[in-house]
Write a protein that holds these residues in place. Structure first.
Motif, short mmCIF file in Angstrom:
data_model
loop_
_atom_site.label_atom_id
_atom_site.label_comp_id
_atom_site.label_asym_id
_atom_site.label_seq_id
_atom_site.Cartn_x
_atom_site.Cartn_y
_atom_site.Cartn_z
N ASN A 21 0.67 -1.15 0.25
CA ASN A 21 -0.09 -0.17 -0.06
C ASN A 21 0.87 1.35 -0.10
O ASN A 21 2.02 1.10 -0.03
N ARG A 22 0.23 2.51 0.02
CA ARG A 22 1.09 3.84 0.05
C ARG A 22 1.83 3.87 0.96
O ARG A 22 2.74 4.37 0.83
N LEU A 23 1.58 3.60 2.34
CA LEU A 23 2.46 3.70 3.76
C LEU A 23 3.51 2.82 3.56
O LEU A 23 4.63 3.55 3.72
N GLU A 24 3.56 1.67 2.82
CA GLU A 24 4.63 0.70 2.72
C GLU A 24 5.75 1.36 1.78
O GLU A 24 6.87 1.02 1.81
N ARG A 25 5.07 1.93 0.68
CA ARG A 25 6.07 2.27 -0.46
C ARG A 25 6.57 3.59 0.10
O ARG A 25 7.86 3.66 -0.10
N GLU A 26 5.95 4.58 0.81
CA GLU A 26 6.74 5.58 1.33
C GLU A 26 7.82 5.23 2.46
O GLU A 26 8.83 5.69 2.32
N ALA A 27 7.57 4.05 3.13
CA ALA A 27 8.44 3.81 3.98
C ALA A 27 9.74 2.98 3.19
O ALA A 27 10.68 3.43 3.65
N ALA A 28 9.47 2.18 2.26
CA ALA A 28 10.53 1.65 1.47
C ALA A 28 11.33 2.81 0.64
O ALA A 28 12.53 2.81 0.77
N ALA A 29 10.63 3.84 0.58
CA ALA A 29 11.37 4.78 -0.34
C ALA A 29 12.16 5.79 0.77
O ALA A 29 13.35 6.05 0.38
N ARG A 30 11.69 5.97 1.56
CA ARG A 30 12.54 6.47 2.78
C ARG A 30 13.70 5.75 3.28
O ARG A 30 14.81 6.41 3.47
#
Length: 82
Positions: A2-11
């Motif tokens: 989901n979006r939160l997981e993608r953002e965490a992976a990008a961070r």
């Protein structure tokens, strides 16, 4: 994902330590780039020179052959007054 997981992976990816480039990479890139620019400039000049020579050769040929002039007749006209 989901979006939160993608953002965490990008961070996590952005927080990693960036690898150090090898020494001399910048100088090698500048040397190669300037060599490519010189080669490209030389090729462009040679092509312009060939174009100019072609125009001159065509002009000389056209002035000597005069393809726009009518070709002389190969046969004689018929003669009927005997």
């Amino acid at each position: 994902m989901n979006r939160l997981e993608r953002e965490a992976a990008a961070r996590r990816i952005m927080e990693r330590v960036q690898p150090v480039p090898p020494p001399g990479l910048y100088e090698a890139a500048v040397r190669r780039g300037s060599r490519l620019l010189r080669r490209r400039t030389a090729v462009r000049r040679v092509l312009w020179l060939l174009l100019a020579v072609g125009v001159v050769v065509f002009a000389v040929w056209a002035l000597t052959v005069q393809p726009w002039a009518q070709a002389p007749s190969e046969t004689t006209p018929t003669f009927t007054d005997w």
